[in-house]
Every structure is written in structure tokens, then in C-alpha cells.
Design a protein around this motif. Structure first.
Motif, PDB file in Angstrom:
ATOM      1  N   THR A  16       0.868  -1.224   0.064  1.00 55.20           N
ATOM      2  CA  THR A  16      -0.049  -0.020   0.101  1.00 55.20           C
ATOM      3  C   THR A  16       0.771   1.097  -0.001  1.00 55.20           C
ATOM      4  N   ARG A  43       0.539   4.137   5.687  1.00 54.68           N
ATOM      5  CA  ARG A  43       1.423   4.144   6.931  1.00 54.68           C
ATOM      6  C   ARG A  43       1.376   5.693   7.609  1.00 54.68           C
ATOM      7  N   ASN A  82      15.106   6.271  -5.489  1.00 56.39           N
ATOM      8  CA  ASN A  82      15.218   6.247  -4.069  1.00 56.39           C
ATOM      9  C   ASN A  82      16.511   5.205  -3.725  1.00 56.39           C
ATOM     10  N   ASN A  91      10.734   0.286  -4.234  1.00 56.72           N
ATOM     11  CA  ASN A  91      11.665   1.103  -3.209  1.00 56.72           C
ATOM     12  C   ASN A  91      12.828   1.664  -3.951  1.00 56.72           C
ATOM     13  N   VAL A 132       2.799  -2.314   5.312  1.00 57.69           N
ATOM     14  CA  VAL A 132       3.257  -0.958   4.984  1.00 57.69           C
ATOM     15  C   VAL A 132       4.463  -0.888   4.707  1.00 57.69           C
ATOM     16  N   GLY A 133       5.022  -1.592   3.908  1.00 62.18           N
ATOM     17  CA  GLY A 133       6.174  -1.227   3.161  1.00 62.18           C
ATOM     18  C   GLY A 133       7.416  -2.393   3.145  1.00 62.18           C
ATOM     19  N   THR A 145      10.603  -3.755   6.919  1.00 60.87           N
ATOM     20  CA  THR A 145      11.343  -2.847   7.308  1.00 60.87           C
ATOM     21  C   THR A 145      10.946  -2.726   8.644  1.00 60.87           C
ATOM     22  N   ALA A 190      14.227   3.112   3.516  1.00 55.27           N
ATOM     23  CA  ALA A 190      12.687   2.852   2.863  1.00 55.27           C
ATOM     24  C   ALA A 190      11.822   4.101   2.810  1.00 55.27           C
ATOM     25  N   TRP A 233      12.617   4.156   8.484  1.00 56.62           N
ATOM     26  CA  TRP A 233      12.395   2.544   8.039  1.00 56.62           C
ATOM     27  C   TRP A 233      13.517   2.214   7.338  1.00 56.62           C
ATOM     28  N   HIS A 239      15.639  -1.950   6.271  1.00 56.72           N
ATOM     29  CA  HIS A 239      15.292  -3.261   6.194  1.00 56.72           C
ATOM     30  C   HIS A 239      15.722  -3.718   7.679  1.00 56.72           C
TER      31      HIS A 239
END
Lengths: 352, 352
Positions: free
Chosen positions: A206, A211, A292, A322, B279-280, B283, B312, B330, B332
């Protein structure tokens, strides 16, 4: 000046630190956990810890009660009972009407609420500059002593804060809308997403919007339960209004024109709120499309830093892989164009 | 390979760019606005623009329809009518059931939805790597031709995306929860805050939490009205559920223990969602207390960058005076401890 802090955590400790360093105040501390007092002395937040609340308060000119919101009426009552006739007693709670209802008739009590804090709790994280330029609401009543109000106001100004008088009920209504309701909505979103996903193996990437929307969800359960409960009347009004708004959206889901008008109206309202400084002062947003990779954020930040442009807030929204993303930067409004030019000069597309 | 893109904006243009550069595809474009086609040719997103949709589609092996969600059933219908018997036709809309209901019975149609995008629209911002590692949902039906599905899947994989098959209705339910409802709640928050503040002169410094919660409010009104409307059934279910949850919170406002249990349960759910990668990705969050001056973010970012640790996502939450703050980073998961040590080495307190 003799200042007493009842409850020596991040807020109380930072207050003591600033009063000692900047004003040469004599600061006495008391805490329900006596072990805290030794740490407070060692970081310079207080001159000495007192063995009892009564002893701490006895000679104070100003008493600051930094207790949880739900404990404030009793804690402030104890402070007033122990304090001398010329002391001013204040608090730092984020809901004001219960403590003001209980003690607003005592000329020595003036409620307070600094808009300051940090993610880290405890006196060991106390900072001398925690309240610099921070709005510090004060909720005097008609009973409040004028000289005592002046003494408190002068203390806060001398510490670097911006005291602002506000009616306790107005304070609680505004905070219900801009702070307490957002926490409830973030919670609802997390709970509902958890329920919707269930045991699905397909969990979508998402990205940062989810977040962002849920960053405060589930924060500090005892503290926030206390705040919701203390401000339950104003929060109930906000919840009813939110339920009404959601019901009206539901009723126009069949009507694309109505939906677009609604989305457009919100877009305008958001712009107006941003311009009014609600969400962070007179800043403006830049959006920068970037790869990124390590170093890019640093490159942008360094370039702006070298030009003396401070970044008031930033958020990096990565693409699902990412590898790319958008940096949203908020800079002071008058520096936005210059910042945009500098970032474009690095070769990244910028929209303002 | 002959690829045709109908609607040459950011998504269609990036697709054409990647197919040309990486696969040597022959890409034909068509757009309702013919002026777009010249720009698309000049940035290398397509080989040539076609004068009509029928001409664009005539010889295509793969047709990608990049039209607004509400226009998809008709646009895909037109593409299928013009396409040859061996072509595969797909789309990139973020709501799937209307177009699948309309054309899922045609073996040549397979719905699609790449989780990719950018803040900037238009073919001039097309990027060859927009879909790298991006989840790309595909919604085949039992009617879908197996060879056509394989051809589309192979194209997406070759472009660098991660195609993932999902039932159209499941897709729409999940997106209603994790994307469409959050947009509605952000809107409600903005509208309600605007109403609550009215003409108050006292506008509190709410800081970044309100900004975070309302970042997507009022986004792109035509596009989002289109999405809400297209996904109105699933969104209505989510709205009803949100209304129910808000009503239940309202009912426990008198009960501090229930409030604390609720806040604590959400805290756990948020942790679980974060750990599940919703949410990502995998991480973890670091929180760093810093002075908010130019150069600090750069110092932290550079230090991590030098160590090969990628950020991230990040969010800087300034104190009301903008002088101090917390950087949420955030990284990894397996690099978190190392990152925390490096940042502590710079002299800033870190919590994980």
C-alpha cells in the motif's frame, strides 16, 4: 524563584532544566517513583528531590503538576492543599475542563497545556529547549488571581514558550477535532484493515499513504485511553459528526458528480487549512521525483542546507520496489521557489 | 512484439518506454488528445501515434487500455471490437469488477492493476523503471485464454514487474479497505477540522500528525470520484463497518478500562500489520531525537548511505518551534540494529 515540579518526566524535567539554566530558578521535584528524582538531579532537571508532596510544595512560588490527565483533579487538589496562599499552581494536561471544573474556583489555580513533547519519555530525555516557541495554552478563569497569572505567564515567556489564554471548553473542543478524533480514526483504519485482510496471503504494497494515515494508531494505550475518557463529551460530538459525514458519503456513492464535488470541496478546505498554518506554520510543499537510492535524500537535504533553507518536514514515498519515489518537502513559504530551483538544478522534476 | 497503448499518460507512457527499451517492442499509441502523441514520440514512449483507435489496435498482439476507471468498460469494449482474434487486451484501472463484469467473458480480456504511480502525471514524466518490482494484479476469469494470459504475464515479468493473479472481487474488497476508505477518512478529518475551527483565531500547532493523517485528502477530485463510484459496493461495506466501529468507541467513552483495552488491541494490530509487510516490506522503524537544523537529516542519511543502508521511508516530525524533532526512519529489518548503532554513534538518542 522557587519552582516545584510534581511528576518529573519528559515535560516536568524539561521545564526544570530550562528554569534552572535560563532563569537560575531553584527547582524542587517530587515523583511517585522516588528513583526518578536521583536521575532528575543527575541530569540537572531539579536541584533536589523532596520526600513528600507537601514538603516539595511548601515554599514554592510556582507549582507545576505534570500528572496523567485522569489523575489531575486529585493531584492539583493535593498541590493546592499543600501550597501557600501566594503560590500559583498549574498543570500540563492535554484535556482541560475536568481539572478546571474541579479547581477553577481557586484563585491560585490556572490550567495549562504546552503543545510540546517528543516520542521519547522520561526525564533522561529532558531538553532545555523543548518549549522554545511552543504554544502553551493557559486556561484562567474569572477567579484566577491577576498577579499569579502574570507570574506564570512571565515564567513561560522567559522559558521561550508562547503562552496563549483560551477558554477551557474551547480548548477541549478544538483538540477533540484536531488531535483526539484523528487518533480514533487511525485506530479504526488499522482495526478494519486487519479485519479485512484476515488471513489473506495477498497483502498489497500500500505504500506510505496507509502508513501516514495510521502512524498514531494504538499510541501509548494508558495515556490515550485517559485522554479519550477525560475529553469524552467533546469527542462524542466529533464522533457523531464523523458518523454523520461517513453516512452522507455513503449516500452519494451512486452519484459521481456529487462525489467529485465533495472531493473538490475537501481539496479546497485542505488548501485553506494548510495556508492557515494549521499543519505546520507558513510552509509550502514541494514534491520531488527521485530515484530512491542511498545518497539522494542527503543530496537534496545538503543542497538546501547549504543554501540556508531548512526543511520543516519531509516524507519520502517510495514506489513499491523502493527504487523510486517522491520526496515531499515542506519549506518556509518564502523559500519555496528558491528551493524548487535548487532541486531542479540537481536534475529532479519538482512540482509545487 | 506489437504493443498498443490506448491512453498515453504516465502509466501508458512508462509501459511503452520500458517495452521499447528493454524488449525492443514496436509500440503504437493512441490518445483522446492527439497532441499527447507527439510528446510521447519525442520522449521515446511510443514508436508512432495512430489516428484512430481502430488503426492503433489493428495489428497489436497486446493492447493496454490506460483510461479512467469509469470509462474502462466502454474503452475496453472498443478495443476488443477493433482487436484481432489473437490479441490480448488488458487495462490498468484500480477498480476491477466493472470492467471484468463487462468483458470477463471474452477470452481476450484480462484485467490488470499495477501498484505503481507517481505524484506527477503525463507522458513527459514517463519512466522506464516505473514498474520495477511492482506488484501488478491480473484478474483472469475462467474464460481467459491460457496462451493470452501467458503472453501478458511474460510481458509484465520481462518489464520488471511482479504479476499476481487475484479474483476481481477480492481485489476490490482489499483495495476498498487499504486505499479507498483511508482516502474517505482523510477527507472527513479535513472537512470536520475546517468546520470545528470555523473562524477561530486560535489555530493550534497540531504538528505533523494531522498532516500525516490528511495527506491524501482531496486528492485529484475527478480520478478519486471515479474510483469511489466504481468501487461503491465494497466501499459501502467499509463505510458501514467504520460507522459501526466509531459507534462502538462512542459507547465505551465512559469506560477507561475498555478504552485502554481497545487502544492496546489496535497497538498490537498495527504491529502485526507492519510485521506482515503491509506498510512497506520487511522494514523496521527507528526513532531518532535530533535538533531540527539544516544538515542533521543529511548527516544521518549520509552516515547510513555510506554504510550501504537504504532508507525505505522517513518522516521528520518537528517540534512546534521547528528546532527539534524526531526522525522516524524505516530500514530493512536486518539492517535496523546496525543503523541504530551508527546513529547513536552520531550522538542522537535512538529508540527501536
Amino acid at each position: 524563584m522557587n519552582l516545584t515540579v510534581l511528576g518529573v518526566g519528559l515535560i516536568g524535567g524539561s521545564l526544570g532544566l530550562a528554569a534552572r539554566q535560563r532563569l537560575g530558578a531553584e527547582v524542587t521535584g517530587w515523583d511517585r517513583d522516588p528513583a526518578v528524582l536521583d536521575r532528575a538531579v543527575s541530569v540537572g532537571a531539579i536541584d533536589r528531590g523532596a520526600a513528600t508532596l507537601a514538603e516539595a510544595v511548601a515554599d514554592a512560588e510556582i507549582v507545576v503538576v505534570a500528572a496523567p490527565v485522569g489523575a489531575l483533579p486529585d493531584a492539583v487538589g493535593a498541590a493546592l492543599a499543600a501550597a501557600g496562599p501566594d503560590a500559583v499552581v498549574t498543570d500540563v494536561g492535554s484535556v482541560k475542563h475536568p481539572v478546571v471544573a474541579a479547581h477553577g474556583g481557586d484563585e491560585r489555580f490556572i490550567g495549562g497545556h504546552p503543545l510540546a513533547g517528543a516520542e521519547v519519555a522520561g526525564v533522561e530525555h529532558a531538553r532545555v529547549d523543548l518549549f522554545d516557541d511552543a504554544t502553551w495554552y493557559l486556561t484562567p478563569t474569572r477567579a484566577s488571581g491577576g498577579l499569579l497569572f502574570e507570574r506564570l505567564h512571565r515564567l513561560l515567556t522567559a522559558l521561550g514558550a508562547r503562552p496563549q489564554a483560551i477558554d477551557a471548553d474551547v480548548h477541549d473542543r478544538v483538540l477533540a477535532a484536531v488531535s483526539h478524533l484523528p487518533h480514533v480514526l487511525a485506530n479504526v483504519l488499522v482495526a478494519q484493515t486487519a479485519a479485512a485482510l484476515g488471513n489473506e496471503e495477498t497483502i498489497p504494497s500500500t505504500g506510505p499513504s496507509f502508513r501516514d494515515a495510521t502512524r498514531v494508531a494504538g499510541a501509548n494505550p494508558p495515556m490515550w485511553a485517559d485522554i479519550y475518557h477525560a475529553n469524552r463529551e467533546a469527542l462524542a460530538v466529533q464522533l457523531d459528526e464523523a458518523i454523520g459525514r461517513l453516512s452522507r458519503v455513503r449516500a452519494i456513492l451512486d452519484d459521481p458528480a456529487e462525489l467529485e464535488a465533495w472531493q473538490g470541496a475537501v481539496s479546497e478546505e485542505r488548501r485553506r487549512l494548510l495556508e492557515a498554518g494549521l499543519v505546520g506554520g507558513s510552509t509550502r510543499e514541494l514534491r520531488v521525483a527521485v530515484p530512491n537510492t542511498p545518497g539522494v535524500v542527503a543530496e537534496v537535504a545538503l543542497t538546501l542546507g547549504r543554501a540556508g533553507i531548512n526543511i520543516a518536514d519531509m516524507a519520502l514515498s517510495p514506489s513499491p520496489d523502493n527504487r523510486n519515489g517522491v520526496i515531499a518537502l515542506w519549506c518556509h513559504a518564502e523559500q519555496t521557489e528558491r528551493a524548487a530551483d535548487l532541486v531542479r538544478g540537481l536534475g529532479y522534476p519538482v512540482t509545487t
